[in-house]
Every structure is written in structure tokens, then in C-alpha cells.
Design an enzyme around this catalytic site. Structure first.
Site, PDB file in Angstrom:
ATOM      1  N   ASP A 189       0.859  -1.196   0.000  1.00 17.35           N
ATOM      2  CA  ASP A 189       0.000   0.000   0.000  1.00 17.35           C
ATOM      3  C   ASP A 189       0.888   1.236   0.000  1.00 17.35           C
ATOM      4  OD1 ASP A 189      -3.062   0.794   1.744  1.00 17.35           O
ATOM      5  OD2 ASP A 189      -1.678   2.185   0.791  1.00 17.35           O
ATOM      6  N   GLU A 224      -3.050  -0.114  -3.953  1.00 20.98           N
ATOM      7  CA  GLU A 224      -2.998  -1.222  -3.014  1.00 20.98           C
ATOM      8  C   GLU A 224      -3.165  -2.557  -3.748  1.00 20.98           C
ATOM      9  OE1 GLU A 224      -6.006  -2.255   0.620  1.00 20.98           O
ATOM     10  OE2 GLU A 224      -6.438  -0.527  -0.625  1.00 20.98           O
TER      11      GLU A 224
HETATM   12  P1  TTP Z   1      -5.284   5.107   1.041  1.00 23.73           P
HETATM   13  O1  TTP Z   1      -4.267   4.059   0.724  1.00 23.73           O
HETATM   14  O2  TTP Z   1      -6.370   4.749   1.962  1.00 23.73           O
HETATM   15  O3  TTP Z   1      -4.589   6.385   1.655  1.00 23.73           O
HETATM   16  P2  TTP Z   1      -3.174   7.027   1.335  1.00 23.73           P
HETATM   17  O4  TTP Z   1      -2.399   6.208   0.366  1.00 23.73           O
HETATM   18  O5  TTP Z   1      -3.373   8.440   0.945  1.00 23.73           O
HETATM   19  O6  TTP Z   1      -2.483   7.040   2.751  1.00 23.73           O
HETATM   20  P3  TTP Z   1      -1.887   5.791   3.561  1.00 23.73           P
HETATM   21  O7  TTP Z   1      -0.443   6.115   3.727  1.00 23.73           O
HETATM   22  O8  TTP Z   1      -2.625   5.801   4.854  1.00 23.73           O
HETATM   23  O9  TTP Z   1      -2.110   4.570   2.752  1.00 23.73           O
HETATM   24  O10 TTP Z   1      -5.943   5.621  -0.283  1.00 23.73           O
HETATM   25  C1  TTP Z   1      -5.207   5.752  -1.509  1.00 23.73           C
HETATM   26  C2  TTP Z   1      -5.632   6.985  -2.249  1.00 23.73           C
HETATM   27  O11 TTP Z   1      -7.040   6.932  -2.513  1.00 23.73           O
HETATM   28  C3  TTP Z   1      -5.405   8.265  -1.482  1.00 23.73           C
HETATM   29  O12 TTP Z   1      -4.099   8.768  -1.667  1.00 23.73           O
HETATM   30  C4  TTP Z   1      -6.463   9.174  -2.035  1.00 23.73           C
HETATM   31  C5  TTP Z   1      -7.593   8.251  -2.431  1.00 23.73           C
HETATM   32  N1  TTP Z   1      -8.664   8.326  -1.427  1.00 23.73           N
HETATM   33  C6  TTP Z   1      -9.708   9.216  -1.627  1.00 23.73           C
HETATM   34  O13 TTP Z   1      -9.767   9.890  -2.657  1.00 23.73           O
HETATM   35  N2  TTP Z   1     -10.682   9.320  -0.669  1.00 23.73           N
HETATM   36  C7  TTP Z   1     -10.638   8.594   0.491  1.00 23.73           C
HETATM   37  O14 TTP Z   1     -11.550   8.733   1.345  1.00 23.73           O
HETATM   38  C8  TTP Z   1      -9.556   7.693   0.694  1.00 23.73           C
HETATM   39  C9  TTP Z   1      -9.462   6.881   1.958  1.00 23.73           C
HETATM   40  C10 TTP Z   1      -8.596   7.590  -0.288  1.00 23.73           C
HETATM   41 MG    MG Z   2      -2.209   4.138   0.621  1.00 26.14          MG
END
Ligand code: TTP
Ligand code: MG
Length: 420
Positions: free
Chosen positions: A13, A110
Site C-alpha cells: 500500500d 494497493e
Molecule cells: P489510502 O491508501 O487509503 O490512503 P493514502 O495512500 O493516501 O495514505 P496511507 O499512507 O494511509 O495509505 O488511499 C489511496 C488513495 O485513494 C489516497 O491517496 C487518495 C484516495 N482516497 C480518496 O480519494 N478518498 C478517500 O476517502 C480515501 C481513503 C482515499
Molecule cells: Mg495508501
């Protein structure tokens, strides 16, 4: 051939994905609190993600941009560039596929990998995890967190544990003790309702849950309770899906005008569910997994899947599952496209056991299929669907488009809690 003895499932991820891409591409943003959200005139008004520098101030995904501005007045707001993130996402997935063909992408940033067959070429799962992190860092200038475990559940929890830039390996046999001290919110399938019930028994950690008697959970939470218990004990046999083998039936609908109206979305899902169910029945198969795909105005696509207790080809079950999964994804979003995919297909032969129990319901539905076959898809449409003019999904079927392949994978985790 060398066999792997340790855990073989990886969950990869990316860290603060959208924000990290922006920081990479704009040097002036590095080390700064970056908040990605909105996109010009159609601004949906919520945070997509924030850099870790901004998270220190409490800024989180899905929070209104206004709130983020209040928490983090020096935050730098950047609009969403969906096309760019999709491009980077493809580069990430291409790196993962160098190490095994068994890659199951579950969201834009992911994926799960099963590297059981990769030992001869690449060594242990841990060394593969390290090599993946290096490749992503060297070639894409991004960081990823990787969890390694004996199951998807454990790998997913592990990848989240030491974010950002983490690498956590859970040795086989240590799943339950690894999970035990963690709060139950880390376990997927624990939403507000489940949490309330578990709260009555003083359950705070996964270990607390694991020590509850099975019949108690069965009584209070039914089958879901039993499933939760096995997960809490580290048991999760769901296989890593394989893109090449993906077989699914999917229908999707693109709206002329992006919509955030839940009523319309629900009715659209009903039409899609009926279309998918009809195709399953025609093909003589049932689906063990139902997924939804939601693409927003910025072309950001999220998918969520749930594996059903029993395979189905019934529109009602497919619809209810899809509604449940979609509800969380569409909150505060303008939806451009919505779709349902049925996957994890099994044929009738294997299904003799279930067929009888559902016999009566099925007869009525098969009769409806026959009428629809003779008079066209609009001949029989449920009352709900007739309330508005959303019978169109029947006629839109992009299941052969390459992008439809993305859906239909098991997705145990996700951006929202899954409280089935
Ligand atoms: P995530 O993998 O949940 O978040 P992230 O990569 O930004 O942070 P982390 O280090 O905790 O993994 O989500 C991946 C991408 O999906 C994120 O960068 C932006 C998008 N996203 C949205 O647009 N809205 C949301 O509510 C979430 C959770 C993610
Ligand atoms: Mg992420």
C-alpha cells in the site's frame, strides 16, 4: 524447486498516495503539509488524502476541506489529478507483476501478492517485500508500506502497522498473537453496529474478541460473528485473486450527469443487480463474491468486494450486498459511474446443495427472465425502478472492457469499514 516455508502473502500500500505523487512532482511541496482534494468548479469539498506532515494536525481523508483548513491553516491545498494517479498506479502494478503473476489489485494504490512460487527467482517473501519497496522508491520516487503474512487479513493489517515506509513480517503460527494486542477497529468487518455489541462484552482488542466463546458470537451476531471470531484468531483462507484468471459478470452504468443522489444510485444498483443476476442464471453459475465499483467526477475509481456466506444468483441478494458496499463509497462524492461485478463463480454442479433451498424464489425469477427474454428488458422491472427513468443499466454492459476486469476481486479490506 525451492519452496517457501515462511508466509507468502504480501499486501502493498503506497503511503499518502495522491499527496506523495504531488510532492514528488513539485519539489516546493516536499516536507510540507499537503492536502489533496477538490478539483475546480465541481469541487466535492472533501479531502482525498493528506501528506503525513498534514496528518500531524489531524487532517484525514474524507474530511470536509473547510475542516482541514481550520485544523491546518498553513496547509497547501492541491486539486485532485485523477488521470495522473491512475498512470502512476499502473506503473506500481507493473513493478509488482515482475515478482509474481499473482497480483490482485484492490484499489488505486494497493494490492495483494502471493509469492509462493517466486522463491527460486527472488528468495523469501521478506526479501521480495524489500525488493518491491526499493523498486518503487528508485523508479517512482514513492514509498510503499508492505505487510507479509500467511493470509490476506494478516498481511493487510501488517502493512498498515508501521506506515509510512513500513515493512512488517508476521511469521506463520504467530498470527493470533500478532493480532491480539491491536484494537478491534483494525479488523475488517467491525463497523459501528458490531462494535456496539462487542462493547457490551468489554471487547477492546482483537485478542479480547478471540477469547469469546463461539456460541455467544453466533447468538449475538449470527454467521458474521463466527466469521469475525476466526479472523480474530488469524484464520483467513481467502486466496489472492489472479488477474489473468479473473472471471466475472459485471454491469455498469455511466451517468449523463454526475450524481450524489443516493436514491438514484440505489435504483441504478437495482437495475444492475437484476442484469447481473440474469446473466449468472443464464450461464448456470453462482457468484461467491459481489463487488461494486464507484468512479467519481475526478475519475478516481474505488472498488469494494464482499464474499457471501453462500454463492448466489439472486438479484435481491446481489442488490442488497451492492447497496451495502456502495453506501460508504458514495458518501460526499459525485458519482460518474457505478457498477456491480459478480465473481468467484462456481457452476451448478457444485451447487446442488443450495439449489433446493432457494427453489421457490428461483422459479418466480426464472419466469421473469423468460418474460424479459420475450418482451425485452423493460417488460419486467420492479416498482422501485419505475419510479424514475433508470432502466438504462440493463442496456449498458461494459463487462468486456478491460477496466471491468479490475472489479470482481475479493476485497477484504478497504477505505471504509465493512460491517456486514
Ligand atoms: P489510502 O491508501 O487509503 O490512503 P493514502 O495512500 O493516501 O495514505 P496511507 O499512507 O494511509 O495509505 O488511499 C489511496 C488513495 O485513494 C489516497 O491517496 C487518495 C484516495 N482516497 C480518496 O480519494 N478518498 C478517500 O476517502 C480515501 C481513503 C482515499
Ligand atoms: Mg495508501
Amino acid at each position: 524447486m525451492r519452496r517457501m516455508t515462511g508466509p507468502t502473502i504480501l499486501h502493498v500500500d503506497l503511503d499518502a498516495f495522491f499527496a506523495a505523487v504531488e510532492q514528488r512532482d513539485r519539489a516546493e511541496l516536499r516536507g510540507k503539509p499537503v492536502i489533496v482534494g477538490g478539483g475546480g468548479p465541481n469541487d466535492r469539498g472533501v479531502v482525498s488524502t493528506a501528506s503525513y506532515e498534514a496528518r500531524v494536525f489531524g487532517v484525514r481523508s474524507a474530511m470536509p476541506l473547510r475542516t482541514a483548513g481550520r485544523l491546518c491553516p498553513h496547509g497547501i491545498f492541491v486539486p485532485v489529478d485523477g488521470a495522473k494517479y491512475a498512470r502512476v498506479s499502473r506503473q506500481v502494478m507493473a513493478i509488482l507483476r515482475r515478482f509474481t503473476p499473482r497480483v490482485e489489485q484492490v484499489s488505486i494504490d494497493e494490492a495483494f501478492l502471493d509469492v509462493a512460487g517466486s522463491a527460486a527467482l527472488f528468495g523469501s517473501a521478506e526479501s521480495i517485500a524489500a525488493a518491491i519497496k526499493s523498486a518503487i522508491r528508485d523508479e517512482l520516487e514513492l514509498t510503499a508500506s508492505v505487510g507479509v503474512g500467511g493470509s490476506k487479513l494478516v498481511a493487510k493489517v501488517a502493512s498498515d502497522l508501521h506506515k509510512p515506509d513500513g515493512l512488517v513480517v508476521v511469521p506463520v503460527g504467530e498470527e493470533a498473537s500478532f493480532l491480539a494486542p491491536l484494537p478491534i477497529s483494525r479488523l475488517w468487518g467491525v463497523g459501528p453496529q458490531t462494535r456496539k455489541v462487542l462493547g457490551e462484552y468489554g471487547v477492546a482488542t482483537i485478542g479480547d474478541l478471540a477469547s469469546l466463546p463461539e456460541d455467544l458470537l453466533q447468538r449475538r451476531l449470527g454467521k458474521h460473528g463466527r466469521e469475525l471470531l476466526s479472523r480474530a484468531r488469524g484464520i483467513d483462507a481467502s486466496p489472492v485473486g489472479d488477474d489473468a484468471e479473473a472471471k466475472s459478470v459485471s454491469h455498469e452504468h455511466t451517468f449523463d450527469v454526475d450524481t450524489g443522489d443516493w436514491e438514484i444510485l440505489e435504483r441504478t444498483l437495482l437495475g444492475l443487480a437484476e442484469g447481473v443476476a440474469e446473466r449468472l442464471r443464464k450461464g448456470g453459475v453462482k457468484a461467491g463474491t459481489i463487488g461494486v465499483k464507484v468512479r467519481d467526477q475526478d475519475f478516481v475509481t474505488l472498488t469494494r468486494q464482499r464474499t457471501l456466506p453462500e454463492p448466489t444468483d439472486l438479484p435481491e441478494t446481489i442488490w442488497q450486498t451492492a447497496v451495502d458496499l456502495a453506501r460508504r463509497e458514495v458518501r460526499g462524492v459525485l458519482v460518474r459511474l457505478i457498477g456491480i461485478a459478480a465473481s468467484n463463480l462456481s457452476d451448478r454442479e457444485q451447487l446442488g446443495l443450495f439449489a433446493e433451498a432457494e427453489g421457490r424464489k428461483r422459479k418466480a425469477i426464472e419466469a421473469a427472465d423468460a418474460i424479459r427474454g420475450r418482451f425485452g428488458p423493460r417488460a419486467i422491472t420492479r416498482a422501485r425502478l419505475l419510479e424514475t427513468d433508470v432502466a438504462a443499466p440493463f442496456e449498458r454492459d461494459f463487462s468486456h472492457a478491460p477496466e471491468a476486469k479490475r472489479v470482481g476481486k475479493q476485497r477484504p479490506g478497504g477505505h471504509a469499514e465493512d460491517d456486514s
